[in-house]
Design an enzyme around this catalytic site. Structure first.
Site, PDB file in Angstrom:
ATOM      1  N   ASP A  42       0.353   2.356   9.019  1.00 51.69           N
ATOM      2  CA  ASP A  42       0.990   1.352  10.003  1.00 51.69           C
ATOM      3  C   ASP A  42       2.044   0.650   9.451  1.00 51.69           C
ATOM      4  OD1 ASP A  42      -0.593  -0.448   8.248  1.00 51.69           O
ATOM      5  OD2 ASP A  42      -1.692  -1.174   9.787  1.00 51.69           O
ATOM      6  N   GLU A 118      -8.921  -1.262   7.973  1.00 47.30           N
ATOM      7  CA  GLU A 118      -8.800  -2.370   6.705  1.00 47.30           C
ATOM      8  C   GLU A 118     -10.136  -3.247   6.816  1.00 47.30           C
ATOM      9  OE1 GLU A 118      -5.167  -4.414   6.903  1.00 47.30           O
ATOM     10  OE2 GLU A 118      -3.951  -2.652   6.501  1.00 47.30           O
ATOM     11  N   GLU A 185      -5.652  -1.754  -2.981  1.00 44.41           N
ATOM     12  CA  GLU A 185      -4.129  -2.022  -2.738  1.00 44.41           C
ATOM     13  C   GLU A 185      -3.859  -3.286  -3.493  1.00 44.41           C
ATOM     14  OE1 GLU A 185      -2.049  -1.964   0.822  1.00 44.41           O
ATOM     15  OE2 GLU A 185      -0.280  -3.056   0.045  1.00 44.41           O
TER      16      GLU A 185
HETATM   17  O1  KIV Z   1       0.397   1.642   6.005  1.00 44.17           O
HETATM   18  C1  KIV Z   1       0.630   2.175   4.900  1.00 44.17           C
HETATM   19  O2  KIV Z   1       1.327   2.750   4.533  1.00 44.17           O
HETATM   20  C2  KIV Z   1      -0.752   1.941   3.858  1.00 44.17           C
HETATM   21  C3  KIV Z   1      -0.483   2.388   2.438  1.00 44.17           C
HETATM   22  C4  KIV Z   1       0.056   1.103   1.975  1.00 44.17           C
HETATM   23  C5  KIV Z   1      -1.753   2.687   1.649  1.00 44.17           C
HETATM   24  O3  KIV Z   1      -1.602   1.573   4.201  1.00 44.17           O
END
Ligand code: KIV
Length: 267
Positions: A42, A118, A185
């Protein structure tokens, strides 16, 4: 490749490289670069759609972009990368029914065979368990979770002992809930390393040090194309400058070329 096959990568010590893609052009490039796993993140909300956070991107937009990614792959179907698609904000936070519908819509109508979401609060764990019971593989995401930007900011997470312990506990809960892998992250590298050792499933890092089972990167960050580059994201080439300069040369050349006679001058 089945998402659960990534667990055998960890067992054999084989590293996992994941790149993001957002349309057919980026998909063609990351596939040709050899990425075995592609994330339609996203982050496309910021990188491609120009929003200042990941919150505004909709399920319909995620589907539209994931379908384009599928059209970009050139390998025979059985050699194409495994595609994981992010569930956008509000598509899974409002309960299990809505989450199954959102994830099911993505899996049913695109090349994605797994979703990422998440957090690890009790409600999220219930959603993950339900999705997995319904046959939808799930990747978790801990540490800096950009959908919680208004609570966490974009700061490095797990800086104190209490939040470090919380991340370890959350990682184990996500594994227990059935996730096939986790993204971690922007946390201290020793915390990612500690969690990795406790997990049976692969831990995929971004801004979390080298001691992970694999790494994920936003392709536009690596190529120097993102407008806002996170502090932990390396830039392999200054893509924006390179492209701008080369296109400027072309535009200038056109502007300097001899004037084309007007229709009147022709007569
Ligand atoms: O949205 C994204 O690109 C991600 C990566 C940073 C892992 O979640």
């Amino acid at each position: 490749m089945l998402p659960t096959e990534l667990i055998s990568y960890k067992q054999t010590g084989r590293s996992i490289a994941i790149l993001t893609a957002w349309d057919s052009m980026s998909a063609r490039i990351v596939e040709a670069a050899g990425a075995e796993v592609v994330l339609v993140g996203d982050s496309l909300s910021m990188v491609v759609l120009g929003h200042s956070t990941t919150l505004p991107v909709t399920l319909e937009q995620m589907l539209h972009h994931t379908q384009a990614v599928g059209r970009g792959f050139k390998n025979p179907i059985n050699k194409q990368p495994l595609v994981i698609c992010d569930l956008p904000f509000l598509s899974y936070q409002c309960g299990e029914e809505k989450a199954v519908e959102a994830a099911g819509t993505l899996i049913k109508n695109s090349c994605a065979s797994a979703v990422k979401l998440e957090g690890a609060e009790p409600e999220i764990i219930e959603v993950i368990e339900r999705l997995i019971r319904m046959g939808i593989p799930v990747m978790g995401h801990l540490g800096l979770t950009p959908q919680s930007v208004h609570q966490l900011g974009y700061r490095r997470q797990a800086e104190d002992l209490e939040s470090q312990q919380k991340i370890i506990d959350q990682g184990l809960k996500l594994q227990e809930a059935g996730c096939f892998a986790l993204v971690i992250e922007h946390v201290p590298s020793n915390i990612a390393a500690k969690l990795r050792k406790k997990l049976r499933i692969p831990l995929i890092g971004i801004g979390a040090g080298e001691e992970c089972d694999g790494q994920v990167r936003v392709t536009a960050d690596l190529l120097g194309l993102s407008e806002k580059q996170p502090p932990f994201a390396e830039k392999l080439i200054p893509g924006s400058n390179l492209f701008t300069n080369i296109l400027k040369e072309w535009v200038d050349k056109q502007n300097q070329s001899p004037k084309i006679p007007t229709t009147e001058e022709h007569l």
